[in-house]
Write an enzyme that holds these catalytic residues in place. Sequence first.
Site, short mmCIF file in Angstrom:
data_model
loop_
_atom_site.label_atom_id
_atom_site.label_comp_id
_atom_site.label_asym_id
_atom_site.label_seq_id
_atom_site.Cartn_x
_atom_site.Cartn_y
_atom_site.Cartn_z
N GLU A 262 -20.79 9.12 76.32
CA GLU A 262 -20.97 10.74 77.41
C GLU A 262 -21.20 10.62 78.86
OE1 GLU A 262 -22.62 14.00 77.70
OE2 GLU A 262 -21.62 13.60 76.40
N GLY B 280 -19.02 -2.10 85.88
CA GLY B 280 -18.83 -0.89 85.02
C GLY B 280 -17.21 -1.09 84.36
N TYR C 141 -22.52 4.87 84.49
CA TYR C 141 -23.34 5.30 85.11
C TYR C 141 -23.12 3.54 85.80
CZ TYR C 141 -25.89 6.22 89.76
OH TYR C 141 -26.96 6.14 90.88
N ASN D 27 -13.75 14.19 91.15
CA ASN D 27 -14.40 12.30 91.58
C ASN D 27 -13.44 11.38 91.42
OD1 ASN D 27 -15.17 10.09 91.17
ND2 ASN D 27 -16.98 10.97 89.66
N GLU E 273 -22.87 14.34 91.05
CA GLU E 273 -22.60 15.21 90.06
C GLU E 273 -22.80 17.05 90.52
OE1 GLU E 273 -21.76 14.80 86.11
OE2 GLU E 273 -20.31 13.09 86.47
N TYR F 233 -10.72 4.59 86.15
CA TYR F 233 -10.08 4.40 84.93
C TYR F 233 -8.59 4.74 84.98
CZ TYR F 233 -14.42 6.62 84.65
OH TYR F 233 -16.46 6.82 84.42
N GLY G 106 -17.55 -5.14 89.19
CA GLY G 106 -16.77 -5.49 87.67
C GLY G 106 -17.96 -5.31 86.55
#
Length: 164
Positions: free
Chosen positions: A89, A103, A92, A130, A30, A137, A101
């Site tokens: 929060e 994540g 990763y 991102n 990031e 998501y 899979g």
Amino acid sequence: MATAPGRVRPATPADVPAIVSMIRDLAEYEKALHEVEATEEHVGAALFPEGGAPTTFAHVAEVDSTVVGAAVWFLSFSTWTGTNGVWLEDLYVDPAHRGSGLGQELLRALATLCVERGYHRLEWWVLDWNSASIGFYESIGARAQDEWTRFRLDGDALAALAGG
């Protein structure tokens, strides 16, 4: 989707070094590694405090007994629903294991916790640039909440408001 090649479980104190390493890896991705102050001692004390209840929690994903992913989270509260929620929060997964899979399994573990406890929300931030994460998501049904503007008070401004 095929079953992830590892397992997801709540973190233990032995996982703290790996979690801190992933926090640093995420911050580097990031473009904010220079902002990371967290140490193993900080994270360990938050996740596994001596003589008190934790304020922060984590789940890890492991493959062949190696931690390759983490979700660091804490409880939030909605005055509108009158229930807690989970604020994610950091999420990763090591680049070598993305797309496996894991994540989604980390998010599934938190969603399951929410449902089991009667929490109404699982929320998090994602950087506007991102696009890979945003696409991921959205693929699991998450919706952007872009009608809100995020504010932060820190550093000198925080001290000034506190009267210091």
